[in-house]
Design a protein around this motif. Structure first.
Motif, mmCIF file in Angstrom:
data_model
loop_
_atom_site.group_PDB
_atom_site.id
_atom_site.type_symbol
_atom_site.label_atom_id
_atom_site.label_comp_id
_atom_site.label_asym_id
_atom_site.label_seq_id
_atom_site.Cartn_x
_atom_site.Cartn_y
_atom_site.Cartn_z
ATOM 1 N N ARG A 165 -58.424 76.890 101.974
ATOM 2 C CA ARG A 165 -59.654 76.377 102.591
ATOM 3 C C ARG A 165 -59.530 76.465 104.106
ATOM 4 N N PRO A 166 -60.013 77.530 104.724
ATOM 5 C CA PRO A 166 -59.903 77.650 106.181
ATOM 6 C C PRO A 166 -60.777 76.654 106.936
ATOM 7 N N THR A 167 -61.867 76.215 106.327
ATOM 8 C CA THR A 167 -62.739 75.208 106.939
ATOM 9 C C THR A 167 -63.125 74.197 105.875
ATOM 10 N N GLY A 168 -63.387 72.936 106.301
ATOM 11 C CA GLY A 168 -63.779 71.932 105.322
ATOM 12 C C GLY A 168 -63.948 70.558 105.930
ATOM 13 N N ALA A 169 -64.470 69.640 105.107
ATOM 14 C CA ALA A 169 -64.700 68.263 105.525
ATOM 15 C C ALA A 169 -63.419 67.446 105.407
ATOM 16 N N LEU A 170 -63.411 66.287 106.101
ATOM 17 C CA LEU A 170 -62.268 65.370 106.051
ATOM 18 C C LEU A 170 -62.406 64.404 104.880
ATOM 19 N N PRO A 171 -61.290 63.935 104.298
ATOM 20 C CA PRO A 171 -59.934 64.482 104.465
ATOM 21 C C PRO A 171 -59.856 65.861 103.828
ATOM 22 N N MET A 172 -59.087 66.721 104.460
ATOM 23 C CA MET A 172 -59.072 68.132 104.058
ATOM 24 C C MET A 172 -57.691 68.496 103.518
ATOM 25 N N ARG A 173 -57.635 68.714 102.223
ATOM 26 C CA ARG A 173 -56.392 69.105 101.569
ATOM 27 C C ARG A 173 -56.312 70.626 101.561
ATOM 28 N N ASN A 196 -65.760 69.848 109.291
ATOM 29 C CA ASN A 196 -67.117 70.294 108.999
ATOM 30 C C ASN A 196 -67.077 71.256 107.821
ATOM 31 N N GLU A 197 -67.738 70.879 106.731
ATOM 32 C CA GLU A 197 -67.782 71.726 105.534
ATOM 33 C C GLU A 197 -68.865 72.791 105.719
ATOM 34 N N PRO A 198 -68.527 74.076 105.580
ATOM 35 C CA PRO A 198 -69.550 75.108 105.760
ATOM 36 C C PRO A 198 -70.570 75.095 104.626
ATOM 37 N N ALA A 199 -71.751 75.525 104.939
ATOM 38 C CA ALA A 199 -72.814 75.574 103.947
ATOM 39 C C ALA A 199 -72.565 76.694 102.938
ATOM 40 N N VAL A 200 -73.240 76.589 101.818
ATOM 41 C CA VAL A 200 -73.239 77.648 100.808
ATOM 42 C C VAL A 200 -74.616 78.296 100.847
ATOM 43 N N VAL A 201 -74.654 79.583 101.162
ATOM 44 C CA VAL A 201 -75.903 80.329 101.256
ATOM 45 C C VAL A 201 -75.896 81.423 100.190
ATOM 46 N N ASP A 202 -77.018 81.540 99.472
ATOM 47 C CA ASP A 202 -77.105 82.592 98.459
ATOM 48 C C ASP A 202 -78.519 83.158 98.447
ATOM 49 N N VAL A 203 -78.615 84.394 97.955
ATOM 50 C CA VAL A 203 -79.901 85.074 97.832
ATOM 51 C C VAL A 203 -80.045 85.547 96.403
ATOM 52 N N ALA A 235 -79.181 83.541 106.723
ATOM 53 C CA ALA A 235 -78.155 82.862 107.518
ATOM 54 C C ALA A 235 -78.607 81.444 107.820
ATOM 55 N N TYR A 236 -77.653 80.529 107.795
ATOM 56 C CA TYR A 236 -77.946 79.137 108.130
ATOM 57 C C TYR A 236 -76.841 78.613 109.040
ATOM 58 N N THR A 237 -77.216 78.008 110.153
ATOM 59 C CA THR A 237 -76.273 77.356 111.063
ATOM 60 C C THR A 237 -76.414 75.858 110.891
ATOM 61 N N ASP A 238 -75.315 75.201 110.471
ATOM 62 C CA ASP A 238 -75.415 73.750 110.219
ATOM 63 C C ASP A 238 -75.438 72.986 111.539
ATOM 64 N N ARG A 239 -75.492 71.664 111.435
ATOM 65 C CA ARG A 239 -75.629 70.818 112.628
ATOM 66 C C ARG A 239 -74.281 70.365 113.176
ATOM 67 N N GLY A 240 -73.208 70.833 112.572
ATOM 68 C CA GLY A 240 -71.897 70.357 112.994
ATOM 69 C C GLY A 240 -71.611 68.978 112.411
ATOM 70 N N ALA A 241 -70.348 68.547 112.509
ATOM 71 C CA ALA A 241 -69.966 67.234 111.980
ATOM 72 C C ALA A 241 -68.656 66.802 112.590
ATOM 73 N N ASN A 242 -68.501 65.477 112.784
ATOM 74 C CA ASN A 242 -67.248 64.889 113.292
ATOM 75 C C ASN A 242 -66.792 65.543 114.588
ATOM 76 N N GLY A 243 -67.744 65.887 115.418
ATOM 77 C CA GLY A 243 -67.412 66.493 116.694
ATOM 78 C C GLY A 243 -67.041 67.953 116.610
ATOM 79 N N MET A 244 -67.041 68.532 115.414
ATOM 80 C CA MET A 244 -66.714 69.947 115.245
ATOM 81 C C MET A 244 -67.973 70.786 115.439
ATOM 82 N N PRO A 245 -67.835 71.978 115.965
ATOM 83 C CA PRO A 245 -69.024 72.793 116.255
ATOM 84 C C PRO A 245 -69.708 73.249 114.977
#
Length: 773
Positions: free
Chosen positions: A351-359, A431-438, A615-625
């Motif tokens: 998991r290169p990116t994710g929400a806290l706590p992040m295992r 910050n957990e990245p969004a899931v985008v699908d078409v 494409a979707y750009t989230d709002r960021g979380a926990n001070g992360m971009p």
């Protein structure tokens, strides 16, 4: 030659070899000198091989080009031979002692050292023993035939003294052909088999002796199929080449001589199978064993090999496709690097990116030591700007990150001799990245010009909510669709463009990169624009960087290595990235649910593609971009270039100046082309564009369409393709049995009246008919 200038007025013709040019083929064409200054020249049989895949023996009037008894079996002819002469300073030559026929022997040529060759393509003279080695490219028959003789074999040969090596009466280890009398162009009457102890040439095209020297068998021989005698050589196309023999004592003062292990070994190589082998021989020159040289390397049709005074091996590679300027045609230098080698480190994180706590689970899978030393692992996780937060000596540890930030997980691997290597992978926590699908309606492989592509976008984000619930407004989702005429560089069933996109989406790449926005790493579009007009050298460096990792060009965050990727896979990924250079990065967004209509006529361009992107750009979380996630769907042209599928033995591809795409040349009944991962939903028929030029002796045939294997369900078959004098491609429409889902499509080529190799027909494109969405 003086300096870099060849003085043409100094030319002297030493020897001429008369040839017939009424029909092709086989020129041989290799030269070598021995330690005594004798010059060796190999020549082919100058005979047409296409009447049959067996021995070219045809004594009918006006069939001389199809009769190798005029050349290879002729003691008074210099074709199908290895010639040995001694050039003199005045441009003349003398005959060394020990050639096959003593000077003055009637009906012979004293220049002949060995005879009975079909196409001795590459020769080499052992600098110590004087033995001559060569690869002889053999005939095409795929099966043994009662009344004709053995199937085709390629040969590696060794001549310790002058001799006769049997062609066209024998092949391989002296397997004998039958004396045949041709009734017409398709039928023969079989006589007795030839005797290797007493071969006789009574052809009216023979100008030499009737009684020939006894035939010698090959040193190494192998057919298209697996070899029971030499299984290591593999299967497939054949074009054998031989030499040199390496002696370490010849390189006493060399900078990088090969190791003692290769002392006295013969190197052989294969133009069609792309391998190099080392042959171990005993003190007499008898064969002991064969082993692959540099088994992890892929050689692109090696065509010549020599050792330089430095001890380095030089290999000239022709490239993968015939008769055109190949991007992988090259001169390769192989240096031997003695001593202990550093470990090769591979790192990955689940998991290169994710929400806290992040295992996170870290992996060293793919790490290896080429010397097979024991290894020690040392992981360090550091928070950028905050120091080290964790360490581990396990190969594959797990950690839980509780504070937001960007981290670097570094692995240092040390071998038993203290040599070490390090690789890193970035992690962004908080910050957990969004899931985008078409989602698409209907066929998911092809678009149809003028028919709407209907789509619906889905977005879900742990912190922001979802598009479907309304917590993510549609205005924050950017949707684009466009037709790209050059969207797929090769136009195959799965193009380089599509293959590269799938490889990127299936790896960890999109954890650090986005298509049009900077993330942990640069936007792929920025990478594409920076290197848009780069040279082949820079492109090669980028391919290596994908596999080996690196840092410093776009910032201090290291890009992880991907050693499991092949050069071909990394090249496909780079091709996809570079295709982004000319795409618009902004503009009005389409609705999150809607349709796009490809332009009329676009389906005739096999390189074209329709790309639907969300494409979707989230709002960021926990001070992360903020993190941008993208999903791209690629629909390719319904017109597919068949030559870009997977070709079996008996099928090749060739560029012809008069044709707009590469042509698939079918030379063997039962051979196949595989079009990978085709969605057959709504496919009602396929139209093939084929050519069967009578002037090239096309035999014709038909095409079967099978599901998932050459013997899978038959979906449909074409009418017979018949030879024609018309230059226009034939159009063959074939109705297919209704099928749904994604499958491998096998095109199987048949001609029940043909039992041996020979040109059947050529295939250009396959156009799939897709029902309206």
């Amino acid at each position: 030659m003086q300096g870099d200038v060849i003085h043409l007025d100094s030319k002297k013709i030493i020897l001429e070899v008369p040839t017939q040019r009424l029909q092709c083929c086989h020129t041989g064409g290799s030269i070598a000198f021995d330690s005594k200054g004798n010059l060796y020249l190999s020549t082919g049989d100058n005979s047409n091989p296409f009447a049959s895949g067996y021995a070219p023996i045809d004594e009918r009037p006006d069939r001389m080009p199809w009769d190798a008894q005029k050349s290879s079996g002729n003691t008074n002819d210099l074709r199908g031979k290895i010639i040995r002469i001694h050039p003199e300073p005045d441009g003349s030559y003398t005959i060394p002692d020990g050639n096959l026929f003593p000077k003055g022997t009637p009906k012979t040529r004293p220049e002949i050292y060995t005879m009975g060759h079909r196409n001795p393509y590459r020769i080499s003279v052992d600098s110590h023993t004087g033995f001559v080695y060569w690869g002889d490219v053999g005939p095409d028959a795929n099966v043994d035939s009662v009344g004709r003789g053995p199937r085709g074999y390629d040969e590696i040969n060794q001549a310790r003294t002058a001799g006769n090596y049997g062609w066209p009466y024998f092949v391989g280890n002296n397997q004998a052909y039958y004396k045949v009398t041709w009734i017409d162009s398709a039928h023969v009457t079989a006589g007795a088999q030839f005797d290797p102890a007493h071969p006789v040439n009574r052809s009216p095209n023979n100008t030499g002796l009737n009684d020939l020297p006894p035939a010698r068998g090959a040193y190494i021989w192998y057919p298209y199929a697996p070899s029971t005698d030499f299984p290591i050589v593999g299967t497939g196309g054949r074009a054998a080449e031989a030499g040199p023999v390496f002696y370490r004592s010849d390189f006493r003062n060399a900078a990088r001589p090969f190791p003692q292990y290769y002392d006295g070994k013969l190197f052989i190589y294969e133009f069609m199978r792309h391998w190099i082998m080392a042959v171990t021989m005993d003190s007499k020159g008898d064969l002991v064993s064969i082993e692959q040289f540099m088994p992890s390397a892929k050689f692109s049709a090696p065509i010549e090999m020599e050792f330089a005074p430095s001890g380095d091996m030089y290999i000239l590679e022709y490239g993968t496709a015939w008769f055109q300027g190949n991007d992988d045609a090259r001169l390769v230098k192989v240096e031997y690097n003695a001593g202990n080698r550093k470990p090769i480190v591979a790192v990955a994180v689940d998991r290169p990116t994710g929400a806290l706590p992040m295992r996170v689970k870290l992996s060293s899978a793919g790490t290896l030591d080429l010397d097979e030393d024991s290894l020690r692992y040392a992981w360090t996780i550091s928070r950028v700007g905050g120091g080290t937060v964790a360490r581990s000596s396990q190969a594959n540890p797990s950690f839980t990150l509780t504070r937001p930030g960007t981290y670097t997980a570094s692995l240092t691997v040390t071998d038993a001799h203290g040599a070490q290597s390090t690789a890193s992978v970035p992690i962004a926590a908080g910050n957990e990245p969004a899931v985008v699908d078409v989602d698409l309606v209907g066929n998911k492989t092809f678009f149809v010009p003028g028919v709407p592509v209907r789509y619906a976008v889905r977005v879900a984000d742990r912190e922001d909510g979802s598009l479907q619930s309304g917590s993510i407004p549609a205005s924050r989702v950017n949707v684009t669709a466009q037709y790209l005429k050059e969207g797929s560089p090769s136009g195959g069933a799965m193009t380089v463009f599509e293959r590269g996109r799938r490889l990127i989406e299936g790896s960890d790449c999109l954890s650090c990169h986005q298509l049009n926005r900077k993330s942990i790493g640069p936007a792929y579009a920025d990478v594409a624009r920076r290197y848009k007009d780069s040279t082949a050298r820079v492109t090669g460096r980028l391919v290596r960087k994908i596999r080996e990792g690196g840092s410093g060009v776009w910032g201090n965050v290291a890009m992880p290595a991907h050693p499991a990727l092949t050069d071909e896979q990394a090249s496909a990924m780079l091709a996809y990235i570079m295709s982004l250079a000319d795409r618009p990065t902004s503009g009005p967004s389409l609705p999150v649910r809607g349709s796009y209509v490809p332009p009329a006529g676009s389906g005739d361009a096999p390189k074209g593609a329709v790309v639907v992107r969300a494409a979707y750009t989230d709002r960021g979380a926990n001070g992360m971009p903020a993190i941008t996630k993208e999903k791209e769907i690629v629909l390719q042209s319904p017109t597919v270039v068949v030559a870009n599928g997977e070709l079996s033995d008996g099928v090749s591809k060739q560029a012809v100046e008069q044709l707009p795409v590469e042509i698939t040349v079918v030379n063997r009944p039962g051979s196949t082309v595989t079009l990978k991962q085709i969605d057959l939903t709504g496919i009602g028929a396929v139209t093939f564009a084929a050519v069967a030029p009578a002037q090239y002796n096309a035999k014709g045939g038909k095409i079967e369409v099978h599901l998932d294997s050459p013997t899978g369900a038959l979906l449909g078959e074409t009418e017979s393709i018949r030879p024609t004098t018309d230059q226009m491609p034939l159009r063959l429409r074939t109705v297919l049995r209704p099928t749904t889902g994604v499958h491998d499509v096998y095109l199987v080529f048949r001609n029940p009246g043909v039992t041996e190799d020979g040109f059947l027909f050529g295939l250009l494109t396959a156009t799939f008919e897709v029902a309206s969405r």
